[in-house]
Design an enzyme around this catalytic site. Structure first.
Site, short mmCIF file in Angstrom:
data_model
loop_
_atom_site.label_atom_id
_atom_site.label_comp_id
_atom_site.label_asym_id
_atom_site.label_seq_id
_atom_site.Cartn_x
_atom_site.Cartn_y
_atom_site.Cartn_z
N CYS A 379 54.67 50.97 15.48
CA CYS A 379 53.64 50.24 16.23
C CYS A 379 54.30 49.35 17.29
O CYS A 379 54.75 49.88 18.30
CB CYS A 379 52.74 49.46 15.29
SG CYS A 379 51.14 49.16 16.05
N HIS A 505 51.02 53.56 11.77
CA HIS A 505 51.76 52.95 10.66
C HIS A 505 51.92 53.95 9.51
O HIS A 505 51.05 54.01 8.64
CB HIS A 505 50.99 51.73 10.12
CG HIS A 505 50.94 50.58 11.06
ND1 HIS A 505 51.86 49.56 11.03
CD2 HIS A 505 50.07 50.27 12.05
CE1 HIS A 505 51.55 48.67 11.97
NE2 HIS A 505 50.47 49.08 12.60
N GLU A 507 53.73 53.75 7.02
CA GLU A 507 53.98 53.08 5.73
C GLU A 507 52.72 52.95 4.88
O GLU A 507 52.81 52.87 3.66
CB GLU A 507 54.64 51.71 5.95
CG GLU A 507 53.76 50.61 6.55
CD GLU A 507 53.66 50.62 8.07
OE1 GLU A 507 53.94 51.67 8.68
OE2 GLU A 507 53.30 49.57 8.66
N1 GLN Z 1 50.81 44.02 19.39
C1 GLN Z 1 50.79 45.44 19.56
C2 GLN Z 1 49.42 45.97 19.90
O1 GLN Z 1 48.43 45.30 19.70
C3 GLN Z 1 51.33 46.13 18.32
C4 GLN Z 1 50.44 45.99 17.14
C5 GLN Z 1 51.12 46.29 15.83
O2 GLN Z 1 52.34 46.35 15.74
N2 GLN Z 1 50.35 46.46 14.77
O3 GLN Z 1 49.28 47.07 20.37
#
Ligand code: GLN
Length: 540
Positions: A379, A505, A507
């Site tokens: 992410c 994600h 995970e």
């Molecule tokens: N801050 C970034 C976004 O909003 C990544 C978000 C995250 O890592 N969950 O896209």
């Protein structure tokens, strides 16, 4: 429908969630269909608006629910997929009751905590249990008995028990501390907390006593006597080598026999062979690797709990112990200070929000890329990797995400188009399970073993499609994309042993026996890295 209510006494952080998950797993191993609900007595509608310092990791479900991390434990232990209805909060309950008041559902009445809030709680629990089709639903009550916030919930479950005595069981988790040089196990905190529970009208059926060591027999009988619980229902839960050992510890004391007898239910003998096999692979690894997790919430291991678990799952698969080392990204900012990354076999840059810590993560990415250290970005980690490649491979100075620098000359990461104009913060990100097409011949394709995958998301920003061609020419290829191809989901760096990052994600879907493919890939590459002669571990 049967319910197992799990309450907590004495102090928080006793591992109530692991107890609830373990009991659930054990019942599942006896051939029953089990589901789980977490009650959080706070006023937030969901965990999505809390930061990890407050609350630990925000766990994301398939349906996009941003929920308490205990739902992650339930999904991992029970190998089920839950929906956001399985996390009941005070905020959700009050919102629904107030909405009903406005629509006139209680017309003419004074709306009160008892019976309106308590009825709403009972309805929520029963509806969720019914919809899940489970034989038994575990309901974990967050907080500690005696907290003002949890009172309406305890009253509601007390009523459920009064209405259907044969369908409810109460498990109370407490602490048995050890005092003095002789190391005497003390039962008084348990006695007090059971007294408190009884004052609310709840008599526990089972007590799970946490402590460093197993309970002595005499202590078990003392708890049994004072708390009016049969001695075989006083279960000892000493510190475990891994959370995955807890089901075994409880079953060895006859936990499920006791529950099933109380319910008057028959069930086949427990089949714990798969679980035992998985546990053995965790406890007896053949090799060990060190992986650095570079983040900013490093004070609390709870902030990255799903990553920690994903590495345990991947490690078990490869009979490898993954030594996770949490590194504060800000510590990497001092020029050339890579000391904390020296000798690691892999680097993870997990998700995150906001400016702080980003430039330090950039240092970690560059270090991994230039020194050919296996790297996984998730992410924000994917976005940071993209920015790092833009700056240091493409030479686009000051490239950035508009999240961190709205005026950047090279907005290589930008707001998702549908996020423009979004002002409300709750549940408005791009959330939950989304399909991804993985290109043939890529590393990700090999790891997933298929072309169409579904993974969970939580973000507002994405790789700016305008820069994609330039990135791919430079070797930063987007090997996973949304089906309409406009959204970049996976990046892989050509010519690097393992430099993979994902917008989603992975995970959150990792399970015992079915680890996240991208974590598995990182651990495999880390094992390979650990076998290299010292001199070749660093190329630049
Ligand atoms: N801050 C970034 C976004 O909003 C990544 C978000 C995250 O890592 N969950 O896209």
């Amino acid at each position: 429908m049967k319910f197992v209510f799990v309450t907590g006494g004495v102090i928080s952080g006793l591992g109530k969630g692991i107890t609830a998950s373990s009991i659930g797993r054990l019942l599942k191993c006896r051939g029953l269909n089990v589901s789980a609900i977490k009650i959080d007595p706070y006023l937030n509608i969901d965990a999505g608006t809390m930061n990890p310092f407050e609350h630990g990791e925000v766990y994301v479900l398939d349906d996009g629910g941003e929920v308490d991390l205990d739902l992650g434990n339930y999904e991992r232990f029970l190998d089920i997929n839950l929906t956001s209805n399985h996390n009941i909060t005070t905020g959700k309950v009050y919102r629904s009751v107030i909405e009903k008041e406005r629509t006139g559902e209680y017309l003419g009445k004074t709306v009160q905590i008892i019976p309106h809030i308590t009825n709403e709680i009972k309805d929520c629990i029963r509806t969720v249990a019914e919809d899940s089709g489970a034989d038994i639903t575990i309901v974990e009550l967050g907080g500690t008995v005696g907290d003002i916030e949890s009172m309406p919930f305890l009253e509601a479950v007390r009523q459920m028990n009064a209405e259907n005595k044969n369908d409810c069981i109460f498990i109370h988790t407490t602490l048995v501390p050890v005092m003095g040089s002789v190391g005497e196990q003390k039962t008084k905190p348990t006695q007090h907390s059971v007294k408190e529970l009884r004052a609310i009208g709840i008599q526990p059926d089972i007590i799970v006593a946490r402590g460093t060591d197993p309970l002595e027999e005499s202590i078990k009988s003392k708890i049994s006597l004072f708390c009016d619980v049969p001695i075989e229902a006083v279960l000892s839960a000493p510190d475990a080598r891994t959370i995955y050992e807890v089901p075994m510890t409880l079953e060895a004391q006859g936990a499920t026999d006791h529950i099933l007898a109380k319910f008057g239910m028959g069930a086949p003998e427990a089949d714990l062979s798969d679980w035992g096999h998985f546990l053995q692979r965790i406890l007896e690894p053949k090799v060990e690797v060190r992986i650095a997790c570079v983040g900013k919430y490093i004070d609390l291991a709870d902030s990255y709990i799903s990553h920690t678990e994903a590495f345990i799952h991947a490690g078990a698969e490869l009979e490898t112990r993954v030594g996770l080392q949490f590194v504060d990204s800000d510590d990497l900012l001092a020029d050339g200070d890579h000391s904390q990354l020296q000798g690691v076999n892999g680097i993870l840059v997990p998700g995150g929000f906001g400016n702080r810590g980003v430039e330090g993560k950039m240092v970690a990415v560059r270090y991994a890329r230039e020194n050919r250290i296996p790297f996984l970005g998730v992410c924000l980690g994917f976005q940071v990797a993209t920015i790092e490649v833009a700056r240091n491979v493409l030479g686009l100075d000051d490239a950035n995400s508009t999240e961190f620098d709205p005026e950047t000359p090279y907005p290589v990461v930008d707001l998702l188009p549908e996020q423009r104009g979004v002002k409300r913060m709750g549940a408005t990100m791009r959330l939950g399970a989304q399909p991804i097409i993985v290109s043939n011949g890529s590393m990700a394709n090999e790891l997933y073993g298929k072309e169409l995958i579904t993974e969970r998301h939580r973000h507002r920003y994405e790789v700016n499609p305008k820069f994609v061609e330039r990135f791919e020419e430079a070797g930063w290829s987007f090997t996973g994309r949304s089906p309409d191809k406009v959204r970049m989901e996976i990046g892989e760096l050509e010519g690097h042993p393992y430099f993979v990052a994902s917008q989603f994600h992975p995970e959150f879907k990792s399970r015992p026996g079915d680890p996240s493919p991208l974590h598995l890939g990182l651990v495999m590459a880390a094992v390979e890295h650990s076998t290299l002669p010292r001199a070749r571990q660093r190329v630049v």
